[in-house]
Design a protein around this motif. Structure first.
Motif, mmCIF file in Angstrom:
data_model
loop_
_atom_site.group_PDB
_atom_site.id
_atom_site.type_symbol
_atom_site.label_atom_id
_atom_site.label_comp_id
_atom_site.label_asym_id
_atom_site.label_seq_id
_atom_site.Cartn_x
_atom_site.Cartn_y
_atom_site.Cartn_z
ATOM 1 N N GLY A 115 -12.949 56.433 4.475
ATOM 2 C CA GLY A 115 -12.837 57.880 4.534
ATOM 3 C C GLY A 115 -12.114 58.350 5.760
ATOM 4 O O GLY A 115 -11.404 57.581 6.423
ATOM 5 N N GLU A 116 -12.325 59.622 6.052
ATOM 6 C CA GLU A 116 -11.725 60.260 7.218
ATOM 7 C C GLU A 116 -12.778 61.080 7.938
ATOM 8 O O GLU A 116 -13.720 61.573 7.321
ATOM 9 N N CYS A 117 -12.574 61.195 9.247
ATOM 10 C CA CYS A 117 -13.458 62.041 10.040
ATOM 11 C C CYS A 117 -12.630 62.694 11.141
ATOM 12 O O CYS A 117 -11.482 62.315 11.368
ATOM 13 N N PRO A 118 -13.206 63.684 11.822
ATOM 14 C CA PRO A 118 -12.468 64.339 12.898
ATOM 15 C C PRO A 118 -12.075 63.330 13.980
ATOM 16 O O PRO A 118 -12.863 62.463 14.351
ATOM 17 N N GLY A 119 -10.844 63.443 14.467
ATOM 18 C CA GLY A 119 -10.371 62.585 15.544
ATOM 19 C C GLY A 119 -10.680 63.189 16.895
ATOM 20 O O GLY A 119 -10.717 64.411 17.041
ATOM 21 N N MET A 120 -10.913 62.340 17.893
ATOM 22 C CA MET A 120 -11.269 62.847 19.224
ATOM 23 C C MET A 120 -10.126 63.628 19.856
ATOM 24 O O MET A 120 -10.359 64.532 20.635
ATOM 25 N N GLY A 121 -8.890 63.304 19.514
ATOM 26 C CA GLY A 121 -7.748 64.026 20.070
ATOM 27 C C GLY A 121 -7.232 65.108 19.146
ATOM 28 O O GLY A 121 -6.134 65.613 19.321
ATOM 29 N N GLY A 122 -8.009 65.472 18.139
ATOM 30 C CA GLY A 122 -7.575 66.433 17.133
ATOM 31 C C GLY A 122 -7.165 65.708 15.862
ATOM 32 O O GLY A 122 -7.061 64.484 15.836
ATOM 33 N N GLY A 123 -6.952 66.428 14.817
ATOM 34 C CA GLY A 123 -6.586 65.821 13.540
ATOM 35 C C GLY A 123 -7.728 64.998 12.975
ATOM 36 O O GLY A 123 -8.895 65.240 13.263
ATOM 37 N N THR A 124 -7.378 64.007 12.163
ATOM 38 C CA THR A 124 -8.385 63.145 11.559
ATOM 39 C C THR A 124 -8.068 61.690 11.872
ATOM 40 O O THR A 124 -6.959 61.352 12.262
ATOM 41 N N ARG A 125 -9.062 60.846 11.680
ATOM 42 C CA ARG A 125 -8.870 59.409 11.833
ATOM 43 C C ARG A 125 -9.454 58.717 10.619
ATOM 44 O O ARG A 125 -10.411 59.190 10.017
ATOM 45 N N LYS A 126 -8.852 57.593 10.247
ATOM 46 C CA LYS A 126 -9.344 56.816 9.115
ATOM 47 C C LYS A 126 -10.471 55.916 9.589
ATOM 48 O O LYS A 126 -10.390 55.317 10.664
ATOM 49 N N VAL A 127 -11.515 55.833 8.746
ATOM 50 C CA VAL A 127 -12.684 55.032 9.083
ATOM 51 C C VAL A 127 -13.112 54.192 7.885
ATOM 52 O O VAL A 127 -12.785 54.504 6.743
ATOM 53 N N LYS A 128 -13.828 53.130 8.199
ATOM 54 C CA LYS A 128 -14.424 52.262 7.187
ATOM 55 C C LYS A 128 -15.853 51.997 7.618
ATOM 56 O O LYS A 128 -16.129 51.833 8.807
ATOM 57 N N SER A 129 -16.773 51.964 6.653
ATOM 58 C CA SER A 129 -18.149 51.602 6.968
ATOM 59 C C SER A 129 -18.569 50.440 6.077
ATOM 60 O O SER A 129 -18.121 50.325 4.936
ATOM 61 N N VAL A 130 -19.406 49.592 6.633
ATOM 62 C CA VAL A 130 -20.002 48.487 5.884
ATOM 63 C C VAL A 130 -21.503 48.559 6.129
ATOM 64 O O VAL A 130 -21.946 48.478 7.275
ATOM 65 N N THR A 131 -22.273 48.739 5.056
ATOM 66 C CA THR A 131 -23.729 48.800 5.156
ATOM 67 C C THR A 131 -24.302 47.588 4.435
ATOM 68 O O THR A 131 -24.029 47.384 3.249
ATOM 69 N N THR A 132 -25.063 46.796 5.179
ATOM 70 C CA THR A 132 -25.716 45.618 4.610
ATOM 71 C C THR A 132 -27.213 45.896 4.563
ATOM 72 O O THR A 132 -27.825 46.187 5.586
ATOM 73 N N SER A 133 -27.776 45.838 3.365
ATOM 74 C CA SER A 133 -29.202 46.114 3.167
ATOM 75 C C SER A 133 -29.948 44.825 2.876
ATOM 76 O O SER A 133 -29.413 43.931 2.210
ATOM 77 N N SER A 134 -31.179 44.739 3.377
ATOM 78 C CA SER A 134 -32.048 43.603 3.076
ATOM 79 C C SER A 134 -33.487 44.093 3.138
ATOM 80 O O SER A 134 -33.746 45.236 3.525
ATOM 81 N N ASP A 135 -34.416 43.212 2.804
ATOM 82 C CA ASP A 135 -35.830 43.586 2.905
ATOM 83 C C ASP A 135 -36.211 43.876 4.351
ATOM 84 O O ASP A 135 -37.124 44.653 4.609
ATOM 85 N N ALA A 136 -35.515 43.266 5.306
ATOM 86 C CA ALA A 136 -35.824 43.442 6.723
ATOM 87 C C ALA A 136 -35.298 44.759 7.285
ATOM 88 O O ALA A 136 -35.760 45.224 8.316
ATOM 89 N N GLY A 137 -34.309 45.366 6.647
ATOM 90 C CA GLY A 137 -33.740 46.603 7.159
ATOM 91 C C GLY A 137 -32.312 46.798 6.709
ATOM 92 O O GLY A 137 -31.898 46.292 5.667
ATOM 93 N N MET A 138 -31.558 47.520 7.522
ATOM 94 C CA MET A 138 -30.156 47.803 7.220
ATOM 95 C C MET A 138 -29.333 47.671 8.486
ATOM 96 O O MET A 138 -29.822 47.944 9.582
ATOM 97 N N VAL A 139 -28.069 47.302 8.306
ATOM 98 C CA VAL A 139 -27.103 47.336 9.397
ATOM 99 C C VAL A 139 -25.906 48.139 8.902
ATOM 100 O O VAL A 139 -25.313 47.817 7.872
ATOM 101 N N PHE A 140 -25.588 49.203 9.628
ATOM 102 C CA PHE A 140 -24.462 50.082 9.317
ATOM 103 C C PHE A 140 -23.406 49.873 10.397
ATOM 104 O O PHE A 140 -23.679 50.102 11.581
ATOM 105 N N THR A 141 -22.234 49.415 10.002
ATOM 106 C CA THR A 141 -21.153 49.178 10.957
ATOM 107 C C THR A 141 -19.983 50.080 10.614
ATOM 108 O O THR A 141 -19.570 50.154 9.453
ATOM 109 N N MET A 142 -19.464 50.774 11.619
ATOM 110 C CA MET A 142 -18.328 51.682 11.442
ATOM 111 C C MET A 142 -17.113 51.080 12.140
ATOM 112 O O MET A 142 -17.226 50.516 13.236
ATOM 113 N N PHE A 143 -15.974 51.225 11.490
ATOM 114 C CA PHE A 143 -14.704 50.733 12.019
ATOM 115 C C PHE A 143 -13.713 51.887 12.050
ATOM 116 O O PHE A 143 -13.689 52.710 11.140
#
Length: 161
Positions: A115-143
Motif C-alpha cells: 500500500g501507500e502511506c504519508p511520507g515524512m517529507g510530504g507526498g506518499t511512500r510505498k509500503v509492504k507489511s508481512v504479518t505472521t500469525s501463530s498460536d504464540a502470537g503475531m509478528v507484524f513487519t513493515m517495509f
C-alpha cells in the motif's frame, strides 16, 4: 431483488474473517523501529486491544505506546473484501493526518499486503507489511520501498496478555 440477494450472499463473513478473528483479544507489543538503514532499532513497548466489529466483517486495532518520548496511539481496521478477494487494511495514528491503505493476500499463516502511506517529507511512500500469525502470537513487519528495495522499518511482536 436477485441482485440484492446475490450481494448479501457475497458479503457474508467467511473463513478469511474467521482467520482475522483469531487476533481478537488484548496484547502486549514489543516494537522495533529502524530510523536509518544500518543503525540499531529504537525499541518500545505498548499494548493493543483487538475487537471484532460490524458483525465480524472487520477487526479493529487500538494501539497505545510511546515513540521518541511522546505518547503514540493508533487505530487500524482489517478485513477481507469478498468482492476483491483480498485482505484490506487501514491505519491512522497520532503522528500523521493521513490514512494508510493496504491490500494483500494470505498464504497459510502469513499475510502480505502492499500500500501507500504519508511520507515524512510530504507526498506518499510505498509500503509492504508481512504479518505472521501463530498460536504464540503475531509478528507484524513493515517495509519501506527505498530506491526499488524493501527495507525493514518496523517490527511489532504481539504476545497475549
Amino acid at each position: 431483488m436477485d441482485d440484492m440477494a446475490a450481494w448479501m450472499a457475497k458479503n457474508q463473513p467467511n473463513e478469511h474473517h474467521a482467520h482475522l478473528a483469531k487476533s481478537v483479544g488484548e496484547w502486549k507489543v514489543a516494537g522495533k523501529f529502524w530510523m536509518e538503514p544500518g543503525q540499531p532499532p529504537m525499541e518500545t513497548e505498548g499494548t493493543s486491544k483487538i475487537t471484532a466489529v460490524l458483525g465480524g466483517r472487520y477487526v479493529q486495532h487500538e494501539y497505545d505506546s510511546s515513540f521518541m518520548g511522546q505518547p503514540f496511539c493508533g487505530l487500524g481496521l482489517d478485513g477481507y473484501d469478498t468482492v476483491k478477494e483480498a485482505y484490506v487494511s487501514t491505519w491512522v495514528d497520532t503522528m500523521s493526518t493521513g490514512i494508510m491503505f493496504m491490500e494483500g493476500q494470505r498464504e497459510g499463516e502469513v499475510t502480505t499486503a502492499f500500500g501507500e502511506c504519508p511520507g515524512m517529507g510530504g507526498g506518499t511512500r510505498k509500503v509492504k507489511s508481512v504479518t505472521t500469525s501463530s498460536d504464540a502470537g503475531m509478528v507484524f513487519t513493515m517495509f519501506d520501498e527505498v530506491e526499488g528495495e524493501w527495507q525493514t522499518s518496523m517490527e511489532l511482536t504481539y504476545t497475549r496478555c
